[in-house]
Design a protein around this motif. Structure first.
Motif, PDB file in Angstrom:
ATOM      1  N   ASP A 118       0.836  -1.204   0.000  1.00  0.00           N
ATOM      2  CA  ASP A 118       0.000   0.000   0.000  1.00  0.00           C
ATOM      3  C   ASP A 118       0.872   1.257   0.000  1.00  0.00           C
ATOM      4  O   ASP A 118       0.753   2.131   0.865  1.00  0.00           O
ATOM      5  CB  ASP A 118      -0.948   0.000   1.202  1.00  0.00           C
ATOM      6  N   THR A 119       1.742   1.346  -1.005  1.00  0.00           N
ATOM      7  CA  THR A 119       2.705   2.442  -1.096  1.00  0.00           C
ATOM      8  C   THR A 119       2.791   2.931  -2.534  1.00  0.00           C
ATOM      9  O   THR A 119       2.804   2.135  -3.467  1.00  0.00           O
ATOM     10  CB  THR A 119       4.106   1.973  -0.641  1.00  0.00           C
ATOM     11  N   THR A 120       2.842   4.255  -2.688  1.00  0.00           N
ATOM     12  CA  THR A 120       3.102   4.857  -3.999  1.00  0.00           C
ATOM     13  C   THR A 120       4.538   5.348  -4.016  1.00  0.00           C
ATOM     14  O   THR A 120       4.981   6.030  -3.086  1.00  0.00           O
ATOM     15  CB  THR A 120       2.164   6.041  -4.270  1.00  0.00           C
ATOM     16  N   VAL A 121       5.270   5.016  -5.076  1.00  0.00           N
ATOM     17  CA  VAL A 121       6.663   5.447  -5.166  1.00  0.00           C
ATOM     18  C   VAL A 121       6.860   6.307  -6.408  1.00  0.00           C
ATOM     19  O   VAL A 121       6.235   6.085  -7.456  1.00  0.00           O
ATOM     20  CB  VAL A 121       7.640   4.248  -5.193  1.00  0.00           C
ATOM     21  N   PHE A 122       7.717   7.320  -6.257  1.00  0.00           N
ATOM     22  CA  PHE A 122       8.190   8.115  -7.397  1.00  0.00           C
ATOM     23  C   PHE A 122       9.593   7.633  -7.683  1.00  0.00           C
ATOM     24  O   PHE A 122      10.508   7.801  -6.889  1.00  0.00           O
ATOM     25  CB  PHE A 122       8.182   9.601  -7.041  1.00  0.00           C
ATOM     26  N   ARG A 123       9.732   7.001  -8.845  1.00  0.00           N
ATOM     27  CA  ARG A 123      10.959   6.276  -9.165  1.00  0.00           C
ATOM     28  C   ARG A 123      11.351   6.549 -10.619  1.00  0.00           C
ATOM     29  O   ARG A 123      11.188   5.698 -11.494  1.00  0.00           O
ATOM     30  CB  ARG A 123      10.706   4.778  -8.940  1.00  0.00           C
TER      31      ARG A 123
END
Length: 523
Positions: A410-415
């Motif tokens: 349940d995590t959003t990442v900017f990658r």
């Protein structure tokens, strides 16, 4: 003409230009000046989009063609069987050096059109007085410097071109120059006052100015800039504000990118020459799913697209009974939508490659784009792809895989691992866009169960085509299971937790990402 020298040697021209921008201006200013049967063109500064790439001249009667890199530049020689207008010959040379979007209905040119290099790659037909055919209309779209009685009946559309207007449209941006190529998703650079920009670019932003301007993220006192300069800076991705206090914090990459992408999208849509001579191309969305529970979500992503010429082709895995069972749900989800849609089925034992081939065969759009049933898309997603194709000239365009939602954690990442706004070998598979003609030319989708996106990218690259990766805004890739079993990709979730610039708890809500109003992801 500044930046270019021309020598006439019989029926051949010898041209030396500082860069492609200078050559482009020579081409449009040469329309109607005379015919030549060959040319030698030397460009002092030139770089291929990919090592080994060379474009095709796209002109009949070529007897000889050579493209030879020279130090930081290139030399092209072309010989024709029969003489053609000098501008047509030089435009053919340009197409060997700069990618050109396929399928654009090239206009017919008249002498004296003040295009200043715009659409130089599309000089394929020059009107000469008296060359009309009694049986076939001379032109579909005719560009003229002024409207006269003799052109009234020879074209369906006559566009009068002046310095800053084409017909009724303001044309201030040349997408071959004023484009965000090389602008990174995770870089915030200088904030520069308008007075400095005016001093440096009072004659306009040229091709050699684009790279230095990548370090400029914003310009203050923007209202003092002339309209044409505001449009060109916006198309490059520069944010325009009145004061530095209006700029987002330096570490808020989403806010910076939203302002940059909104500005470039508006400028390229509003001020490019393309819509002055032809409608935007129609687009068919290819949506294949073997998970009927994801239909409502997927169709909501389709329905929110604000591109004007859309069709959706939905493919279900199953027989006619399965299609009939879910048809009411599709009809209800798309009720009142302005676009067209079709629902088809493929046998359940068929793989994703078969499904996409079936969808492509049913599609009516000039361009085809793939959407996945579990990802998130903003309302301007399709617009971004069409514009990227226009200014890159690539056969495939797609988005960078910048934003990822990991359902298990349940995590959003900017990658932003894969740099945006550049020619590449990889784009996010759920965002790929290609023309129907280019797809057919490489043999279509391969009938493979996994890595179908990679297979098409390989086919295009191996055929000498180009792939362009635009920005990643407006797309969130969803990893539905920790081991990746719900996706056709083989990469597990742990991979996406490395090399991140930022992480956010839950599904990050933003209209720019297409996730606004979502309470949580339902796997």
């Amino acid at each position: 003409m500044p930046g270019v020298r021309v020598r006439e040697r019989g029926d051949r021209w010898e041209v030396r230009a500082d860069h492609l921008g200078s050559l482009r201006r020579l081409i449009t200013s040469s329309v109607g000046t005379g015919t030549i049967s060959g040319a030698q063109v030397r460009i002092d500064r030139w770089r291929r989009p990919h090592l080994g790439w060379t474009g095709t001249p796209g002109i009949a009667g070529v007897d000889e063609l050579s493209v030879r890199p020279r130090a930081d530049g290139v030399e092209v020689e072309i010989e024709l069987r029969d003489p053609l207008d000098a501008a047509e010959v030089l435009s053919a040379v340009l197409r060997t050096l700069q990618p050109t979007a396929t399928g654009f209905p090239s206009p017919t040119w008249s002498a004296g059109v003040p295009a200043n290099g715009m659409l130089a790659e599309q000089v394929r037909d020059v009107r000469v007085a008296g060359d009309e055919d009694a049986h076939v209309r001379r032109a579909d779209v005719l560009l003229v410097p002024e409207k006269t009685a003799d052109v009234r009946d020879i074209a369906e559309l006559v566009v009068v071109v002046s310095e800053q207007t084409w017909g009724e449209r303001s044309v201030l941006v040349d997408p071959s120059i004023h484009r965000p190529h090389g602008r990174a998703s995770d870089f915030v650079g200088e904030i520069v006052p308008a007075v400095d920009i005016i001093a440096s670019y009072r004659l306009g932003v040229d091709m050699t100015d684009v790279k230095p301007l990548r370090s400029v993220s914003a310009v203050t006192e923007a209202s003092s800039l002339p309209t044409w300069l505001r449009a060109q800076l916006s198309a490059l991705g520069v944010v325009l504000v009145e004061s530095e206090g209006e700029s987002p914090p330096a570490d808020d990459y989403l806010a910076w990118q939203t302002l940059s992408v909104d500005g470039r999208r508006d400028a390229l849509r509003e001020y490019s020459p393309w819509p002055a001579v032809a409608p935007w191309p129609s687009v068919s969305i290819l949506l294949s799913t073997h998970r009927p529970e994801r239909l409502e979500h997927a169709l909501a992503m389709v329905r929110r697209q604000d591109y004007p010429y859309l069709q959706a082709v939905i493919v279900l895995h199953g027989d006619e009974e399965v299609v009939a069972q879910h048809a009411p749900r599709v009809r209800a989800a798309l009720d009142g939508w302005d676009g067209e849609w079709a629902l088809i089925g493929v046998p359940s034992e068929r793989n994703l490659g078969h499904a996409l081939a079936a969808a492509s065969a049913r599609a009516d759009g000039e361009l085809l784009t793939k959407m996945d049933d579990d990802d998130y898309y903003s309302s301007t997603h399709v617009w971004d792809l069409v514009l990227a194709r226009m200014y890159s000239g690539a056969q495939i365009v797609g988005k960078a895989l910048d934003w990822v939602y990991l359902a298990a954690s349940d995590t959003t990442v900017f990658r932003p691992t894969y740099p945006a706004e550049r020619f590449a070998r990889f784009v996010a598979g759920g965002t790929m866009l290609i023309s129907a003609g280019d797809l057919a030319q490489v043999g279509g989708w391969r009938p493979v169960p996994r890595s179908v996106d990679r297979a098409l990218l390989d086919r295009v690259l191996e055929s000498g085509g180009l792939v362009y990766r635009t920005h990643g805004l407006g797309y969130v890739y969803v990893r539905s299971a920790a081991d990746g079993s719900a996706n056709t990709s083989q990469v597990n979730e742990e991979h996406f937790l490395t090399k991140t610039v930022a992480q956010f708890p839950g599904l990050l809500s933003s209209p720019a990402l297409g996730t606004e109003g979502v309470m949580g992801y339902l796997s």
